[in-house]
Write a protein that holds these residues in place. Structure first.
Motif, short mmCIF file in Angstrom:
data_model
loop_
_atom_site.label_atom_id
_atom_site.label_comp_id
_atom_site.label_asym_id
_atom_site.label_seq_id
_atom_site.Cartn_x
_atom_site.Cartn_y
_atom_site.Cartn_z
N GLU A 28 0.86 -1.19 0.00
CA GLU A 28 0.00 0.00 0.00
C GLU A 28 0.90 1.24 0.00
N SER A 29 0.48 2.27 -0.69
CA SER A 29 1.22 3.53 -0.69
C SER A 29 1.00 4.26 0.62
N MET A 30 1.88 5.20 0.92
CA MET A 30 1.71 6.01 2.12
C MET A 30 0.39 6.78 2.06
N THR A 31 0.02 7.23 0.88
CA THR A 31 -1.26 7.93 0.72
C THR A 31 -2.42 7.00 1.06
N GLY A 32 -2.35 5.76 0.59
CA GLY A 32 -3.39 4.78 0.88
C GLY A 32 -3.45 4.42 2.36
N ILE A 33 -2.28 4.30 2.98
CA ILE A 33 -2.23 3.98 4.40
C ILE A 33 -2.82 5.14 5.21
N ALA A 34 -2.41 6.36 4.87
CA ALA A 34 -2.94 7.54 5.57
C ALA A 34 -4.46 7.60 5.43
N SER A 35 -4.95 7.34 4.24
CA SER A 35 -6.38 7.36 4.00
C SER A 35 -7.09 6.28 4.82
N ALA A 36 -6.52 5.08 4.85
CA ALA A 36 -7.12 3.98 5.62
C ALA A 36 -7.17 4.31 7.11
N LEU A 37 -6.17 5.07 7.59
CA LEU A 37 -6.12 5.45 9.00
C LEU A 37 -6.97 6.69 9.31
N GLY A 38 -7.42 7.37 8.26
CA GLY A 38 -8.16 8.61 8.47
C GLY A 38 -7.26 9.75 8.89
N LEU A 39 -6.01 9.71 8.42
CA LEU A 39 -5.03 10.75 8.71
C LEU A 39 -4.64 11.45 7.42
N SER A 40 -4.13 12.65 7.56
CA SER A 40 -3.57 13.29 6.37
C SER A 40 -2.23 12.62 6.06
N ARG A 41 -1.83 12.69 4.82
CA ARG A 41 -0.53 12.14 4.42
C ARG A 41 0.58 12.82 5.19
N GLN A 42 0.44 14.14 5.39
CA GLN A 42 1.45 14.90 6.13
C GLN A 42 1.56 14.39 7.57
N SER A 43 0.44 14.13 8.22
CA SER A 43 0.46 13.62 9.59
C SER A 43 1.17 12.28 9.67
N LEU A 44 0.85 11.39 8.74
CA LEU A 44 1.50 10.08 8.75
C LEU A 44 3.00 10.21 8.53
N TYR A 45 3.39 11.04 7.58
CA TYR A 45 4.83 11.25 7.34
C TYR A 45 5.52 11.83 8.57
N GLN A 46 4.86 12.75 9.26
CA GLN A 46 5.46 13.33 10.47
C GLN A 46 5.65 12.27 11.55
N ILE A 47 4.72 11.35 11.67
CA ILE A 47 4.85 10.27 12.65
C ILE A 47 5.97 9.33 12.25
N VAL A 48 5.97 8.85 11.02
CA VAL A 48 7.01 7.88 10.63
C VAL A 48 8.40 8.51 10.57
N ASN A 49 8.47 9.81 10.44
CA ASN A 49 9.76 10.50 10.47
C ASN A 49 10.11 11.01 11.87
N GLU A 50 9.33 10.58 12.86
CA GLU A 50 9.57 10.87 14.27
C GLU A 50 9.53 12.36 14.60
N LYS A 51 8.73 13.11 13.85
CA LYS A 51 8.55 14.54 14.09
C LYS A 51 7.29 14.83 14.88
N ARG A 52 6.46 13.82 15.05
CA ARG A 52 5.18 13.98 15.73
C ARG A 52 4.92 12.73 16.58
N PRO A 53 4.38 12.91 17.78
CA PRO A 53 4.11 11.73 18.62
C PRO A 53 2.82 11.02 18.20
N VAL A 54 2.71 9.80 18.64
CA VAL A 54 1.45 9.07 18.49
C VAL A 54 0.54 9.50 19.64
#
Length: 101
Positions: A28-54
């Motif tokens: 699945e693409s990051m866009t697809g994963i973000a969509s499945a989670l109900g998150l913006s792509r930017q939010s998911l990238y910030q989490i996986v890049n350790e810029k934002r907490p869970v």
């Protein structure tokens, strides 16, 4: 694994766990994963890049998507946050005196 072996390991940010362990196994693409989670792509990238907490909200979504618990994700975040704070505030912690025996 014994506790003595684990004691030397630095806690992992949940985003690192997602990036290194969970997401590579998905077709699945990051866009697809973000969509499945109900998150913006930017939010998911910030989490996986350790810029934002869970957060609790994100933990609930990750738990539902990946079949584990929100507590799993929040515990990982809390352990990571404590390790960072312990390191960053070592001098301040050294000055704290015990108030109870």
């Amino acid at each position: 694994m014994s506790n003595s072996i684990l004691a030397g390991l630095q806690p992992m940010h949940p985003g690192e766990f997602l990036r290194e362990t969970v997401l590579p196994g998905l077709d699945e693409s990051m866009t697809g994963i973000a969509s499945a989670l109900g998150l913006s792509r930017q939010s998911l990238y910030q989490i996986v890049n350790e810029k934002r907490p869970v957060t609790p909200r994100v933990a609930l979504r990750l738990a539902k998507a990946f079949g584990n618990s929100a507590e799993f994700w929040l515990d990982m975040q809390a352990r990571y946050d404590l390790a960072i704070e312990r390191e960053e505030d070592a001098e301040g912690l050294a000055r704290v005196r015990a108030l109870a025996a």
